[in-house]
Motif scaffolding. Structure first.
Motif, PDB file in Angstrom:
ATOM      1  N   ALA A  82       0.703  -1.175   0.033  1.00 43.22           N
ATOM      2  CA  ALA A  82       0.053   0.132   0.043  1.00 43.22           C
ATOM      3  C   ALA A  82       0.925   1.368   0.065  1.00 43.22           C
ATOM      4  CB  ALA A  82      -0.961  -0.037   1.315  1.00 43.22           C
ATOM      5  N   ILE A  83       1.908   1.189   0.930  1.00 40.85           N
ATOM      6  CA  ILE A  83       2.830   2.521   0.995  1.00 40.85           C
ATOM      7  C   ILE A  83       3.505   2.589  -0.536  1.00 40.85           C
ATOM      8  CG2 ILE A  83       5.067   3.282   1.877  1.00 40.85           C
ATOM      9  CD1 ILE A  83       4.099   2.155   4.458  1.00 40.85           C
ATOM     10  N   VAL A  84       3.965   1.389  -1.098  1.00 39.94           N
ATOM     11  CA  VAL A  84       4.805   1.820  -2.369  1.00 39.94           C
ATOM     12  C   VAL A  84       3.759   2.063  -3.389  1.00 39.94           C
ATOM     13  CG1 VAL A  84       6.439   0.277  -4.058  1.00 39.94           C
ATOM     14  CG2 VAL A  84       6.410   0.063  -1.773  1.00 39.94           C
ATOM     15  N   ALA A  85       2.657   1.342  -3.612  1.00 38.05           N
ATOM     16  CA  ALA A  85       1.673   1.640  -4.717  1.00 38.05           C
ATOM     17  C   ALA A  85       1.064   3.098  -4.460  1.00 38.05           C
ATOM     18  CB  ALA A  85       0.619   0.802  -4.577  1.00 38.05           C
ATOM     19  N   GLY A  86       0.920   3.214  -3.437  1.00 41.02           N
ATOM     20  CA  GLY A  86       0.440   5.030  -3.172  1.00 41.02           C
ATOM     21  C   GLY A  86       1.308   5.949  -3.532  1.00 41.02           C
ATOM     22  N   ALA A  87       2.598   5.619  -2.855  1.00 40.20           N
ATOM     23  CA  ALA A  87       3.721   6.442  -3.264  1.00 40.20           C
ATOM     24  C   ALA A  87       3.902   6.961  -4.733  1.00 40.20           C
ATOM     25  CB  ALA A  87       5.018   6.311  -2.434  1.00 40.20           C
ATOM     26  N   GLY A  88       3.906   5.602  -5.443  1.00 37.14           N
ATOM     27  CA  GLY A  88       4.365   5.628  -6.850  1.00 37.14           C
ATOM     28  C   GLY A  88       3.069   6.149  -7.775  1.00 37.14           C
ATOM     29  N   ASP A 214      -6.237  -4.071  -5.759  1.00 36.78           N
ATOM     30  CA  ASP A 214      -6.135  -4.403  -4.259  1.00 36.78           C
ATOM     31  C   ASP A 214      -4.693  -4.817  -3.734  1.00 36.78           C
ATOM     32  OD1 ASP A 214      -6.748  -5.395  -1.603  1.00 36.78           O
ATOM     33  OD2 ASP A 214      -7.415  -7.385  -2.341  1.00 36.78           O
ATOM     34  N   VAL A 215      -4.318  -4.114  -2.700  1.00 37.93           N
ATOM     35  CA  VAL A 215      -2.812  -3.978  -2.529  1.00 37.93           C
ATOM     36  C   VAL A 215      -2.495  -5.596  -1.970  1.00 37.93           C
ATOM     37  CG1 VAL A 215      -2.467  -1.847  -2.055  1.00 37.93           C
ATOM     38  CG2 VAL A 215      -3.197  -3.219  -0.229  1.00 37.93           C
ATOM     39  N   GLY A 216      -3.722  -6.254  -1.313  1.00 40.67           N
ATOM     40  CA  GLY A 216      -3.333  -7.553  -0.872  1.00 40.67           C
ATOM     41  C   GLY A 216      -3.037  -8.590  -2.061  1.00 40.67           C
ATOM     42  N   ARG A 217      -3.016  -8.209  -3.370  1.00 41.39           N
ATOM     43  CA  ARG A 217      -2.671  -9.113  -4.192  1.00 41.39           C
ATOM     44  C   ARG A 217      -1.127  -9.496  -4.270  1.00 41.39           C
ATOM     45  NH1 ARG A 217      -5.910  -7.230  -9.380  1.00 41.39           N
ATOM     46  NH2 ARG A 217      -7.424  -7.897  -7.712  1.00 41.39           N
ATOM     47  N   VAL A 218      -0.256  -8.661  -3.725  1.00 35.38           N
ATOM     48  CA  VAL A 218       1.170  -9.059  -3.726  1.00 35.38           C
ATOM     49  C   VAL A 218       1.391 -10.341  -3.052  1.00 35.38           C
ATOM     50  CG1 VAL A 218       3.327  -8.369  -2.943  1.00 35.38           C
ATOM     51  CG2 VAL A 218       1.865  -6.484  -4.041  1.00 35.38           C
ATOM     52  N   LYS A 219       1.778 -11.352  -3.591  1.00 35.48           N
ATOM     53  CA  LYS A 219       1.778 -12.494  -2.936  1.00 35.48           C
ATOM     54  C   LYS A 219       3.207 -12.943  -2.280  1.00 35.48           C
ATOM     55  CE  LYS A 219      -2.212 -13.602  -4.104  1.00 35.48           C
ATOM     56  NZ  LYS A 219      -3.518 -13.608  -2.968  1.00 35.48           N
ATOM     57  N   ASN A 220       4.427 -12.249  -2.793  1.00 31.90           N
ATOM     58  CA  ASN A 220       5.739 -12.433  -2.358  1.00 31.90           C
ATOM     59  C   ASN A 220       6.419 -11.376  -2.362  1.00 31.90           C
ATOM     60  OD1 ASN A 220       6.947 -12.380  -5.071  1.00 31.90           O
ATOM     61  ND2 ASN A 220       5.829 -14.165  -5.437  1.00 31.90           N
ATOM     62  N   VAL A 281      -0.077  -0.961 -11.818  1.00 32.77           N
ATOM     63  CA  VAL A 281      -1.389  -1.578 -12.281  1.00 32.77           C
ATOM     64  C   VAL A 281      -1.347  -3.082 -12.539  1.00 32.77           C
ATOM     65  CG1 VAL A 281      -2.843  -1.567 -14.138  1.00 32.77           C
ATOM     66  CG2 VAL A 281      -2.131   0.592 -13.019  1.00 32.77           C
ATOM     67  N   SER A 282      -0.122  -3.553 -13.202  1.00 34.04           N
ATOM     68  CA  SER A 282       0.178  -4.880 -13.681  1.00 34.04           C
ATOM     69  C   SER A 282       0.098  -5.789 -12.480  1.00 34.04           C
ATOM     70  CB  SER A 282       1.464  -4.960 -14.438  1.00 34.04           C
ATOM     71  OG  SER A 282       2.462  -4.677 -13.909  1.00 34.04           O
ATOM     72  N   PHE A 283       0.792  -5.409 -11.227  1.00 32.22           N
ATOM     73  CA  PHE A 283       0.661  -6.251 -10.287  1.00 32.22           C
ATOM     74  C   PHE A 283      -0.468  -6.166  -9.165  1.00 32.22           C
ATOM     75  CE2 PHE A 283       5.474  -6.169 -10.389  1.00 32.22           C
ATOM     76  CZ  PHE A 283       5.706  -7.562 -10.592  1.00 32.22           C
ATOM     77  N   LEU A 284      -1.061  -5.042  -9.182  1.00 33.02           N
ATOM     78  CA  LEU A 284      -2.358  -4.734  -8.056  1.00 33.02           C
ATOM     79  C   LEU A 284      -3.591  -4.595  -8.669  1.00 33.02           C
ATOM     80  CD1 LEU A 284      -0.686  -2.195  -5.612  1.00 33.02           C
ATOM     81  CD2 LEU A 284      -0.403  -4.871  -5.755  1.00 33.02           C
ATOM     82  N   GLY A 285      -3.675  -4.426 -10.111  1.00 34.81           N
ATOM     83  CA  GLY A 285      -4.968  -4.144 -10.453  1.00 34.81           C
ATOM     84  C   GLY A 285      -5.288  -2.416 -10.817  1.00 34.81           C
ATOM     85  N   VAL A 286      -6.455  -2.097 -11.011  1.00 28.95           N
ATOM     86  CA  VAL A 286      -6.785  -0.582 -11.237  1.00 28.95           C
ATOM     87  C   VAL A 286      -6.925   0.095 -10.006  1.00 28.95           C
ATOM     88  CG1 VAL A 286      -8.076   1.064 -12.429  1.00 28.95           C
ATOM     89  CG2 VAL A 286      -7.320  -1.188 -13.725  1.00 28.95           C
ATOM     90  N   VAL A 339      -9.358  -1.974  -2.187  1.00 27.43           N
ATOM     91  CA  VAL A 339      -9.133  -0.702  -1.543  1.00 27.43           C
ATOM     92  C   VAL A 339      -9.387   0.299  -2.924  1.00 27.43           C
ATOM     93  CG1 VAL A 339      -6.809  -0.870  -2.753  1.00 27.43           C
ATOM     94  CG2 VAL A 339      -7.042   0.749  -0.961  1.00 27.43           C
ATOM     95  N   SER A 340      -9.539  -0.079  -4.200  1.00 24.45           N
ATOM     96  CA  SER A 340      -9.749   0.492  -5.240  1.00 24.45           C
ATOM     97  C   SER A 340     -11.411   1.109  -4.906  1.00 24.45           C
ATOM     98  CB  SER A 340      -9.730   0.013  -6.609  1.00 24.45           C
ATOM     99  OG  SER A 340     -10.532  -1.291  -6.403  1.00 24.45           O
ATOM    100  N   VAL A 341     -12.147   0.375  -4.421  1.00 22.49           N
ATOM    101  CA  VAL A 341     -13.532   0.853  -3.991  1.00 22.49           C
ATOM    102  C   VAL A 341     -13.468   2.212  -3.425  1.00 22.49           C
ATOM    103  CG1 VAL A 341     -15.997   0.267  -2.910  1.00 22.49           C
ATOM    104  CG2 VAL A 341     -14.423  -1.484  -4.264  1.00 22.49           C
TER     105      VAL A 341
END
Length: 361
Positions: A82-88, A214-220, A281-286, A339-341
């Motif tokens: 969430a931190i990395v995606a939000g910052a990016g 969804d930031v929970g989509r990161v699996k590893n 976007v490719s890792f977490l979705g829109v 989280v996109s909702v």
């Protein structure tokens, strides 16, 4: 802003201290939210236990082992994502708004996110990467997430390439880039709808599942490491070009008179911003609107100076998405909202407000 004897005006020192005060306050808030985000969820973990676990204290009981597993394998990667995606997304948005001199510039509004959604839909429906599970909890999954990620990434870069190509043909003007992005957004949305029309129920559900960012989509940790590396490199690049962006903010002619190669700065900046957006976007979705609203919120607090606007927007984007993800886990617990909702609920009214109000520096 110096006197002849080298002294710095007191007003300027107050001006700078105020910027640093807000940025340091943001760092403190981010740390507090980071610890709190890890502690809340379906399993409540005391704050002191989170700090002990993150500091490396060994588990002494079975409950401690379970807590440690939850933190290291689920909560920590999700919070960091969430931190990395939000910052990016936020730093990509602030740079796009600056170099395009358009307050509505962002990865979402320029169609890059929609291009990624089309790529994922293409992968699921045409390449068959979505399948049905027998369990209710995981009814639909992406059975080849890496292929889906790669295809989404390729289409994000394709959208960026088309925008840059059009701008080269017509001249690298901000208006051309923005209008090209809007057109591409509509085109990729129509393409996604076309693919969905011919999809079966399983494929349709898989596409909808992917488009829920969804930031929970990161699996590893490898996926998180790739995202972090790209975002960190881009932030450093943007900060290094802060004076160029300040010059462009004053107008293309002014920037050229100061020796700035406006076309090159604009093109390279768009490429880096799009690369960051494509990876996320490719890792977490829109995940929409983070890159749109965060820069405007920061401008209201610390102004337009890119020396402070870029790090401030990066910081606020991380805070906003982390807070949104934490709220998404609590609103309808034990269920977890994508989280996109929440970002869409916050961003859409802000987008309309900017359209109606216009934008004044």
């Amino acid at each position: 802003m110096h006197f002849a004897d080298g002294a710095v005006p007191e007003d300027y020192l107050v001006y700078v201290r105020r910027k640093y005060f807000w940025i340091m306050g943001g760092l403190l808030l981010l740390f507090i939210m980071f610890i709190y985000s890890i502690s809340v969820g379906a399993v409540e973990i005391p704050l002191y236990k989170v700090i002990q676990t993150l500091s490396g204290q060994e588990a002494t009981t079975k409950w401690d082992e379970n807590v440690s597993s939850i933190i290291w394998n689920i909560r920590l990667p999700q919070a960091l994502a969430a931190i990395v995606a939000g910052a990016g997304l936020s730093v990509a948005g602030v740079v796009m708004q600056s170099i395009l001199r358009n307050p509505l510039g962002s990865p979402f509004t320029l169609g890059i996110s929609n291009a990624g959604a089309f790529g994922a839909a293409f992968s699921v429906i045409v390449l068959g990467t979505g399948k049905m599970q027998s369990t209710v909890a995981n009814a639909v999954i992406i059975n080849n997430p890496y292929l889906t990620t790669i295809v989404a990434f390729v289409f994000c870069l394709l959208a960026t390439w088309v925008i840059l190509l059009i701008s080269r043909i017509r001249g690298s003007s901000p208006e051309v880039m923005v209008l090209a992005g809007v057109a591409l957004s509509s085109l990729f949305t129509a393409g996604t709808m076309f693919l969905q029309y011919f999809a079966d129920d399983t494929q349709l559900a898989a596409v909808v599942f992917w488009t829920f960012g969804d930031v929970g989509r990161v699996k590893n940790w490898l996926e998180l490491g790739i995202m972090t590396g790209v975002v960190l490199f881009a932030v450093i690049f943007f900060i290094a070009n802060r004076w160029n962006y300040n010059a462009i903010d004053a107008g293309d002619e002014t920037a050229r008179s100061l020796g700035v190669n406006v076309e090159r700065v604009r093109t390279v900046g768009m490429v880096f911003a799009a690369l960051v957006s494509a990876v996320i976007v490719s890792f977490l979705g829109v995940i929409g609107f983070v890159g749109l609203i965060c820069p405007h919120m920061v401008r209201r607090i610390i102004g337009d100076d890119q020396r402070y606007l870029i790090p401030g927007s990066t910081l606020l984007g991380a805070i906003l998405l982390l807070v949104s993800d934490t709220a998404a886990r609590l609103i309808v617990a034990p269920y977890v909202l994508p989280v996109s909702v929440l970002t869409a609920f916050m961003g859409a009214p802000t987008f309309i407000y900017l359209l109606l109000r216009g934008y004044k520096r």
